[in-house]
Design a protein around this motif. Structure first.
Motif, short mmCIF file in Angstrom:
data_model
loop_
_atom_site.label_atom_id
_atom_site.label_comp_id
_atom_site.label_asym_id
_atom_site.label_seq_id
_atom_site.Cartn_x
_atom_site.Cartn_y
_atom_site.Cartn_z
N ASP A 118 -25.53 -1.92 -105.84
CA ASP A 118 -25.52 -3.05 -104.89
C ASP A 118 -24.49 -2.81 -103.79
OD1 ASP A 118 -27.43 -4.30 -106.42
OD2 ASP A 118 -26.02 -5.63 -107.44
N LEU A 119 -23.30 -2.37 -104.19
CA LEU A 119 -22.21 -2.13 -103.23
C LEU A 119 -22.61 -1.06 -102.23
CD1 LEU A 119 -19.28 -2.64 -102.34
CD2 LEU A 119 -18.58 -0.86 -103.95
N TRP A 120 -23.19 0.03 -102.71
CA TRP A 120 -23.61 1.10 -101.82
C TRP A 120 -24.71 0.62 -100.86
CZ3 TRP A 120 -22.64 5.07 -99.14
CH2 TRP A 120 -23.66 5.90 -98.64
N GLY A 121 -25.65 -0.17 -101.37
CA GLY A 121 -26.72 -0.68 -100.52
C GLY A 121 -26.19 -1.54 -99.38
N ILE A 122 -25.25 -2.42 -99.69
CA ILE A 122 -24.67 -3.28 -98.65
C ILE A 122 -23.85 -2.46 -97.67
CG2 ILE A 122 -22.86 -5.02 -98.29
CD1 ILE A 122 -24.01 -6.55 -100.64
N THR A 123 -23.08 -1.50 -98.18
CA THR A 123 -22.26 -0.66 -97.32
C THR A 123 -23.12 0.15 -96.35
OG1 THR A 123 -20.59 -0.45 -99.05
CG2 THR A 123 -20.52 1.16 -97.26
N LYS A 124 -24.16 0.77 -96.87
CA LYS A 124 -25.06 1.58 -96.03
C LYS A 124 -25.77 0.72 -94.99
CE LYS A 124 -28.89 3.05 -97.86
NZ LYS A 124 -29.89 3.80 -98.65
N HIS A 125 -26.30 -0.41 -95.44
CA HIS A 125 -27.02 -1.30 -94.52
C HIS A 125 -26.08 -1.81 -93.43
CE1 HIS A 125 -29.99 -4.43 -93.38
NE2 HIS A 125 -28.90 -5.11 -93.08
N SER A 126 -24.89 -2.23 -93.81
CA SER A 126 -23.94 -2.79 -92.85
C SER A 126 -23.46 -1.74 -91.87
CB SER A 126 -22.75 -3.40 -93.59
OG SER A 126 -23.16 -4.42 -94.48
N PHE A 127 -23.24 -0.51 -92.35
CA PHE A 127 -22.79 0.55 -91.46
C PHE A 127 -23.86 0.85 -90.41
CE2 PHE A 127 -22.46 4.93 -90.08
CZ PHE A 127 -21.12 5.04 -89.74
N VAL A 128 -25.09 1.01 -90.86
CA VAL A 128 -26.17 1.31 -89.92
C VAL A 128 -26.37 0.17 -88.94
CG1 VAL A 128 -28.68 1.68 -89.74
CG2 VAL A 128 -27.35 2.88 -91.48
N ARG A 129 -26.30 -1.05 -89.43
CA ARG A 129 -26.59 -2.22 -88.59
C ARG A 129 -25.46 -2.56 -87.63
NH1 ARG A 129 -29.05 -4.55 -85.34
NH2 ARG A 129 -29.94 -6.62 -85.54
N MET A 130 -24.22 -2.40 -88.08
CA MET A 130 -23.08 -2.84 -87.26
C MET A 130 -22.32 -1.70 -86.60
SD MET A 130 -21.49 -5.68 -89.86
CE MET A 130 -22.55 -6.45 -91.06
N ILE A 131 -22.04 -0.63 -87.35
CA ILE A 131 -21.12 0.39 -86.87
C ILE A 131 -21.82 1.50 -86.08
CG2 ILE A 131 -19.36 2.06 -87.54
CD1 ILE A 131 -18.59 -0.89 -87.88
#
Length: 326
Positions: free
Chosen positions: A78-91
């Motif tokens: 779950d943590l990796w999924g949120i991190t990956k999604h957030s990085f792609v979407r925001m950073i």
């Protein structure tokens, strides 16, 4: 500032409508800052009021719509999924736009660009980490929630970049989103919230988080920091309540609420580099016609941003790089 920032969810008209309102106010804020004299009372007062609620509103909404995913992180997948999604979407879009900006705007710290997305990304990771730790160690939901809040507050203290200023609004959005609090507000609640927010603003209007003296208000002037938090929370809740009650249907501008991240990334180019640097406009806001020019420019900037976003979305590769959309 956009739909994907919230992690996947079905469309909710009032949330998209309030997002469009919030990004329009951001564009107005920057137009006033770039196209008027900084010491001009009308511009200063309006921008000070915008600061008191608009960025708190964005952080509140981001927490509100991301609550289900963030508060249920229970394993490293779950943590990796949120991190990956957030990085792609925001950073990822921030990196691309910052690289495009550097040759034009020479600054010592490129991270000052798009600080909102840097800060929001930090908050997503902080809460996700806190949620993972709480879910693994504590089975009691109340204890887990306390751990998440305490961990988020402590971690925000160290990561900087306005994170300590906005973690309260984000956490408030998370927990009120879990119980769908906005759905329970009525007209009396909304009037009360806005009234309290405005009363508190009258005592904190000269102390916004952009001022160097007030950035660390939690240390230097803690009572101002606390009042500022209450003011931003009340006004954010009041604005959300207004849209939930009165603008809860799809309008012609509802789809623009899905473009807020793109508008945020693109509009600085148009306002600062075209209108300010190229035309060198400085308005005094002493006449109706000058105010009309400001409003017209805000609408034109938003329209151009939306057109560019539609063009970017036509190609899968550019959509991913510039908007973080798959």
């Amino acid at each position: 500032m956009s739909n994907s920032t919230s992690l996947t969810r079905s469309r909710i008209p009032w949330i998209d409508n309030v997002r469009f309102f919030a990004i329009a106010v951001v564009v107005l804020y920057h137009c006033l800052g770039m196209l008027t004299t900084q010491e001009l009372p009308a511009s200063t007062n309006i921008r000070s009021f915008i600061v008191s609620f608009n960025m708190p509103l964005f952080f509140f909404i981001s927490g509100y719509v991301g609550s289900r995913k963030l508060l249920s992180v229970s394993n490293f997948k779950d943590l990796w999924g949120i991190t990956k999604h957030s990085f792609v979407r925001m950073i990822l879009p921030v990196i691309i736009f910052t690289l495009m900006l550097l040759p034009i705007q020479k600054v010592s710290n490129p991270l000052i660009y798009y600080w909102f997305l840097h800060c929001l990304f930090r908050l997503y990771l902080i809460v996700a980490l806190g949620s993972l730790f709480a879910q693994l160690v504590f089975k009691n939901r109340v204890v887990a929630d306390v751990i998440i809040v305490v961990f988020s507050l402590l971690a925000s203290w160290f990561v900087g970049n306005f994170t300590m200023e906005f973690v309260v609004y984000f956490l408030l959005g998370l927990y009120l989103g879990r119980v769908k609090f906005i759905d329970k507000l009525n007209v009396f609640h909304i009037i009360l919230l806005i009234a309290v927010g405005l009363i508190i603003y009258s005592t904190t209007g000269g102390h916004n988080f952009y001022d160097d003296k007030s950035k660390w208000a939690i240390i230097n002037i803690p009572h101002i920091w606390l009042l500022r938090q209450i003011c931003g929370a009340c006004l954010s809740l009041g604005v959300c309540g207004l849209f939930k009650l009165f603008v809860n249907k799809e309008r012609w501008y509802t789809s623009l609420g899905t473009m807020t991240l793109g508008i945020y990334l693109i509009h600085d180019y148009l306002v600062e580099m075209l209108l300010h640097d190229f035309f060198h406009w400085k308005l005094q806001l002493t006449t109706v016609s000058e105010w009309s020019v400001i409003i017209a420019l805000v609408l034109i900037v938003i329209a151009i941003c939306c057109l560019l976003i539609r063009i970017i979305r036509m190609n899968r590769f550019t959509k991913l790089l510039f908007l973080g959309e798959k």
